[in-house]
Write an enzyme that holds these catalytic residues in place. Structure first.
Site, PDB file in Angstrom:
ATOM      1  N   LYS A  99       0.850  -1.195   0.000  1.00 57.06           N
ATOM      2  CA  LYS A  99       0.000   0.000   0.000  1.00 57.06           C
ATOM      3  C   LYS A  99       0.885   1.244   0.000  1.00 57.06           C
ATOM      4  CE  LYS A  99      -3.838   1.966   2.724  1.00 57.06           C
ATOM      5  NZ  LYS A  99      -4.678   1.732   3.927  1.00 57.06           N
ATOM      6  N   SER A 179      -9.451   1.819   3.195  1.00 60.40           N
ATOM      7  CA  SER A 179      -8.582   2.580   2.330  1.00 60.40           C
ATOM      8  C   SER A 179      -7.569   1.720   1.581  1.00 60.40           C
ATOM      9  CB  SER A 179      -7.835   3.633   3.151  1.00 60.40           C
ATOM     10  OG  SER A 179      -6.927   3.031   4.073  1.00 60.40           O
ATOM     11  N   SER A 203     -10.063  -0.621   7.236  1.00 54.52           N
ATOM     12  CA  SER A 203      -9.370  -0.419   5.962  1.00 54.52           C
ATOM     13  C   SER A 203      -8.593  -1.623   5.446  1.00 54.52           C
ATOM     14  CB  SER A 203      -8.429   0.790   6.064  1.00 54.52           C
ATOM     15  OG  SER A 203      -9.184   1.981   6.091  1.00 54.52           O
TER      16      SER A 203
END
Length: 509
Positions: A99, A179, A203
């Site tokens: 990420k 996210s 997330s």
């Protein structure tokens, strides 16, 4: 599309004929390691296959922001180690995506914001160092909901100023959830064997549920946050996302450990398992007592999937007890203002370590106002609120945090004690909503991440069923440091309910 011939680097026609047809979607890390140990696959071939999928498949998903140009040389180094008997463990040679809020030396790390494009970090985050030490191939960086979905009250999950919109690979006009949207969608589309996500509240597990993959949100303190763009040191953690529980367990074993720069890891228990994969037992459901928090009546497809999951748990030998989770409204009301105050403390401390970027939230607010892209889809209301909230030395903040953490822990601890439970299950998500802009995630109606996220307890999401083409997950959570328990129960459930199928990239439904 998913069956990829791994023969490009074969030294001869005979060797080429012996190469397996590798279905990346169903491949597991243990299976890949067995092929590499027998000389039927190399890390270079595996990495090449994933790079090819990124080039061809990701144009529809937009999950990957950047590919590491050294990926093939990393893979070649892994192959040399294997030939000389010096492999570093079960992640050696396995391609991993990160990420893009996780510092990676030499690669842009932006948290999705164009304000952080000035220069890449000089050093790796601790989790990246641990992955490299384990021999993993760092394949590249994934898109995310900008600033981990902590910029606007009307944000659309999966969108960032750097990467644009990540799509759900099952139905492309549906949302991947945030996210860790790119990590979830990328793993679902077989763009890497494993991805690393981060979670403050939902997330990791929500993108896992929406994209039909496994996501493990660890106990707070098992995994270092050093070098990860933060929201809150009281709730943030990194964790693995994969298509199979065993792959998440293997990756978690590499990620975890103490870090002198992250005080939360000082509480890392000395007796924590070092190899979670060895603790996964097909019969783990037998004799287990599991609470089910149904959240019934919100969505009929979710109700159907939960009912089937309860039947699966019982068929596996578990005793299932109906539960509700107390104090949710109270700790939820305290969580939001506490996170804002923690954000004002933790983000500037992270920015201070990054050269050439704004050093304050006020500086980010001004950058966004001047940038032609950043405010084109939604605003920055949370950033603006952060400029006026009480600091973390304020008594109001201390009360918010104490209330949020204590009541979230009581919600799980008291429920488990009252019913003598090993874990609690609940639907991870409802069907993915259509992606729109201006009004936020309008279809986000159901989640179960709050108790584990706010308490700092472990949570594992695993595919459970579908609403038409849209995946629905179920989450297993339990007390602090019970990561091995929830991983083992999730793995046994996955074996008993093997419903996951690869995405078909439908344009709409």
């Amino acid at each position: 599309m998913l069956a990829i011939a791994i023969a490009a680097a074969a030294p001869s026609a005979e060797a080429s004929a012996a190469r397996p047809q590798l279905d990346l979607d169903s491949a597991t890390i243990p299976g890949l390691q067995a092929l590499m140990d027998r000389g039927r696959l190399t890390s270079v071939e595996l990495t090449t296959a994933y790079l090819d999928r990124i080039r061809t498949v990701d144009r529809r998903i937009h999950a990957v922001l950047a590919v590491d140009r050294t990926a093939l040389s990393q893979a070649a180094a892994s192959d040399r180690r294997r030939r000389t008997g010096h492999t570093r463990g079960p992640l050696d040679g396995i391609p991993v995506l990160l990420k893009d809020n996780i510092d990676t030396g030499g690669l842009d790390t932006t948290a999705g914001s164009r304000a952080l494009l000035a220069a890449p970090p000089a050093v790796d985050a601790t989790v990246v160092r641990r992955l490299r030490a384990g021999g993993a191939v760092i394949l590249g960086k994934t898109n995310l909901s900008e600033w981990a979905n902590f910029r606007s009250t009307n944000a659309t999950s999966g969108w960032s100023g750097v990467g644009g919109q990540t799509n759900n690979p099952y139905v492309l006009d549906r949302n991947p959830c945030g996210s860790s949207s790119g990590s979830g969608a990328g793993v679902a589309a077989s763009l890497a064997q494993v991805a690393i996500g981060t979670e403050t509240d939902g997330s990791i597990v929500c993108p896992a549920g929406n994209n039909g993959v496994v996501g493990h949100k660890p106990s707070l303190g098992l995994v270092s946050r050093t070098g990860i763009a933060p929201i809150s040191a009281e709730q943030d953690t990194a964790g693995p996302m994969a298509r199979h529980v065993v792959d998440a367990a293997i990756t978690m074993s590499v990620l975890q450990g103490r870090d002198r720069e992250d005080p939360a890891t000082a509480n890392y228990p000395a007796n924590q398992p070092t190899d979670y994969a060895k603790l996964l037992r097909p019969g783990a459901l037998r004799g287990a007592r599991i609470g089910v928090w149904r959240q019934a009546g919100i969505d009929p497809d979710v109700d159907r999937v939960v009912a089937r999951s309860v039947a699966t748990l019982r068929a596996g030998g578990a005793t299932v007890v109906e539960v509700d989770m107390p104090y949710r409204a109270e700790f939820g009301a305290a969580e939001s203002p506490a996170l804002l105050s923690e954000f004002t403390r933790d983000l500037p401390a992270y920015l201070a370590r990054r050269p050439g970027v704004p050093k304050t939230i006020a500086g980010l607010v001004e950058f966004n106002r001047q940038d032609p892209v950043e405010l084109s889809r939604f605003g920055q209301e949370l950033f603006e609120q952060a400029l006026t909230v009480p600091g973390t030395d304020d008594p109001a903040y201390r009360q918010w945090r104490a209330t949020a953490t204590s009541l979230a822990r009581r919600s799980i601890d008291e429920t488990m004690a009252a019913h003598d439970l090993d874990a609690i299950v609940s639907p991870t998500n409802g069907p993915a909503w259509r992606t729109t802009y201006g009004l936020g995630d309008q279809g986000f109606l159901l989640e179960s991440s709050g108790p584990a996220a706010v308490s700092g307890y472990p949570n594992v999401a695993v595919p459970a069923g579908y609403a038409g083409e849209l995946p629905i997950g179920i989450s297993f959570f339990a007390g602090r440091w019970d990561d091995a328990t929830v991983l083992s129960l999730a793995a046994a459930y996955e074996t008993a309910n093997p419903v996951r199928h690869p995405p078909r990239y439908l344009p709409t439904v």
